[in-house]
Scaffold this motif. Structure first.
Motif, PDB file in Angstrom:
ATOM      1  N   GLN A   1       0.829  -1.190   0.000  1.00  0.00           N
ATOM      2  CA  GLN A   1       0.000   0.000   0.000  1.00  0.00           C
ATOM      3  C   GLN A   1       0.871   1.251   0.000  1.00  0.00           C
ATOM      4  O   GLN A   1       1.813   1.370   0.769  1.00  0.00           O
ATOM      5  N   GLY A   2       0.556   2.180  -0.876  1.00  0.00           N
ATOM      6  CA  GLY A   2       1.319   3.411  -0.985  1.00  0.00           C
ATOM      7  C   GLY A   2       2.514   3.322  -1.912  1.00  0.00           C
ATOM      8  O   GLY A   2       3.152   4.341  -2.197  1.00  0.00           O
TER       9      GLY A   2
ATOM     10  N   SER B   1       3.049   0.004  -4.388  1.00  0.00           N
ATOM     11  CA  SER B   1       2.588  -0.751  -5.552  1.00  0.00           C
ATOM     12  C   SER B   1       1.474   0.034  -6.246  1.00  0.00           C
ATOM     13  O   SER B   1       0.665   0.686  -5.590  1.00  0.00           O
ATOM     14  N   THR B   2       1.438  -0.037  -7.582  1.00  0.00           N
ATOM     15  CA  THR B   2       0.465   0.763  -8.321  1.00  0.00           C
ATOM     16  C   THR B   2      -0.066   0.005  -9.531  1.00  0.00           C
ATOM     17  O   THR B   2       0.706  -0.532 -10.313  1.00  0.00           O
TER      18      THR B   2
ATOM     19  N   SER C   1      -4.788   2.527  -7.366  1.00  0.00           N
ATOM     20  CA  SER C   1      -4.221   2.238  -6.048  1.00  0.00           C
ATOM     21  C   SER C   1      -3.303   1.032  -6.142  1.00  0.00           C
ATOM     22  O   SER C   1      -2.959   0.578  -7.233  1.00  0.00           O
ATOM     23  N   HIS C   2      -2.931   0.478  -4.996  1.00  0.00           N
ATOM     24  CA  HIS C   2      -2.059  -0.695  -4.990  1.00  0.00           C
ATOM     25  C   HIS C   2      -2.800  -1.966  -5.393  1.00  0.00           C
ATOM     26  O   HIS C   2      -2.172  -2.995  -5.662  1.00  0.00           O
ATOM     27  N   GLU C   3      -4.140  -1.913  -5.467  1.00  0.00           N
ATOM     28  CA  GLU C   3      -4.880  -3.137  -5.759  1.00  0.00           C
ATOM     29  C   GLU C   3      -5.988  -2.963  -6.794  1.00  0.00           C
ATOM     30  O   GLU C   3      -6.696  -3.917  -7.095  1.00  0.00           O
TER      31      GLU C   3
ATOM     32  N   LYS D   1     -12.466  -7.540  -0.934  1.00  0.00           N
ATOM     33  CA  LYS D   1     -11.114  -7.835  -1.370  1.00  0.00           C
ATOM     34  C   LYS D   1     -11.148  -8.553  -2.713  1.00  0.00           C
ATOM     35  O   LYS D   1     -12.198  -8.982  -3.190  1.00  0.00           O
TER      36      LYS D   1
END
Length: 259
Positions: free
Chosen positions: A87-88, A90-91, A117-119, A243
């Protein structure tokens, strides 16, 4: 620069390289408030002229997209211990895939990517192309990356550029042809709707997948020089806390081909 600062940079450099490599020069931003469309074509990815021998997203376009997309900051950043996005850092990036032109002169293009975002990332399904009028642009899907080289999720398979497609109710019976309002055609042949995923594995090898609203998921095989169907999948409706959920596939689960 103080000596302590230089030491800190030396210590952090291998970690930064492990997580995501050097930042690319390409500027990619979050969508502006109220923005409803993507801008194309992306200068980093050359257009591919028809005919390509394939009425779905051609591998030549996706190779160039993978090369450009995976250079962006955080596109390959992954926790090496857990193989989970960070988080913060990975993109995910989404780039709209479309065709533009006329029935006798049509090219495959991608729009400038949008940072997520990261996910997750949210693609636009309307494109403003600098070379063609809106009536000469047809959106067929999108291409995105997974920082930790995960296979397509239910959320990935459930996103299509049409309100008529309801993935959690029933899969499409045909590979939907987008309309604008007329279908996208090249010399009488219909262009198929498809989206794609590009990713890099821990050993540095890349894989490219494309998938259709009918549920087929295909991987490009360099050894066989063709697309190989991995399975037919249906997305599963996510539940709180929403998720990433793996789809239900005909073979029980998707497995990448090994070459």
């Amino acid at each position: 620069m103080a000596c302590s600062d230089r030491i800190l940079l030396v210590v952090l450099a291998p970690v930064l390289l492990l997580l995501g490599g050097c930042a690319a020069s390409t500027q990619v931003g979050m969508p502006a408030a109220g923005m409803t469309h993507a801008r194309g074509p992306w200068a980093e990815v050359p257009a591919v002229e028809m005919p390509t021998g394939d009425n779905s997203i051609p591998i030549s376009l996706l190779r160039d997209v993978a090369e450009a997309l995976l250079k962006l900051p955080g596109a390959k950043a992954c926790d090496p211990a857990t193989r989970r996005p960070i988080q913060g850092l990975s993109t995910e990036y989404c780039s709209t895939v479309y065709v533009a032109g006329g029935r006798d002169s049509l090219s495959w293009r991608v729009a400038s990517p949008v940072r997520g975002s990261h996910e997750a990332c949210r693609p636009f399904f309307e494109v403003e192309d600098e070379d063609f009028a809106p009536s000469e642009v047809w959106v067929v899907g999108y291409v995105h990356n997974h920082p930790c080289a995960a296979l397509p999720s239910s959320q990935d398979l459930g996103v299509w550029p049409t309100d008529a497609f309801k993935p959690f109710v029933a899969m499409a019976e045909v590979r939907l042809i987008p309309g604008n309002p007329a279908p996208a055609l090249f010399k009488g042949a219909a262009i198929e709707m498809a989206s794609a995923l590009v990713a890099e594995q821990p050993d540095g090898t890349r894989f490219i997948l494309r998938y259709f609203p009918t549920g087929e998921v295909q991987q490009w095989s360099e050894a066989r020089a063709r697309w190989v169907t991995l399975g037919t999948c249906s997305p599963i409706r996510p539940r709180p806390p929403f998720k990433s959920v793996m789809p239900q596939c005909s073979a029980g689960g998707l497995r990448l081909i090994e070459e």
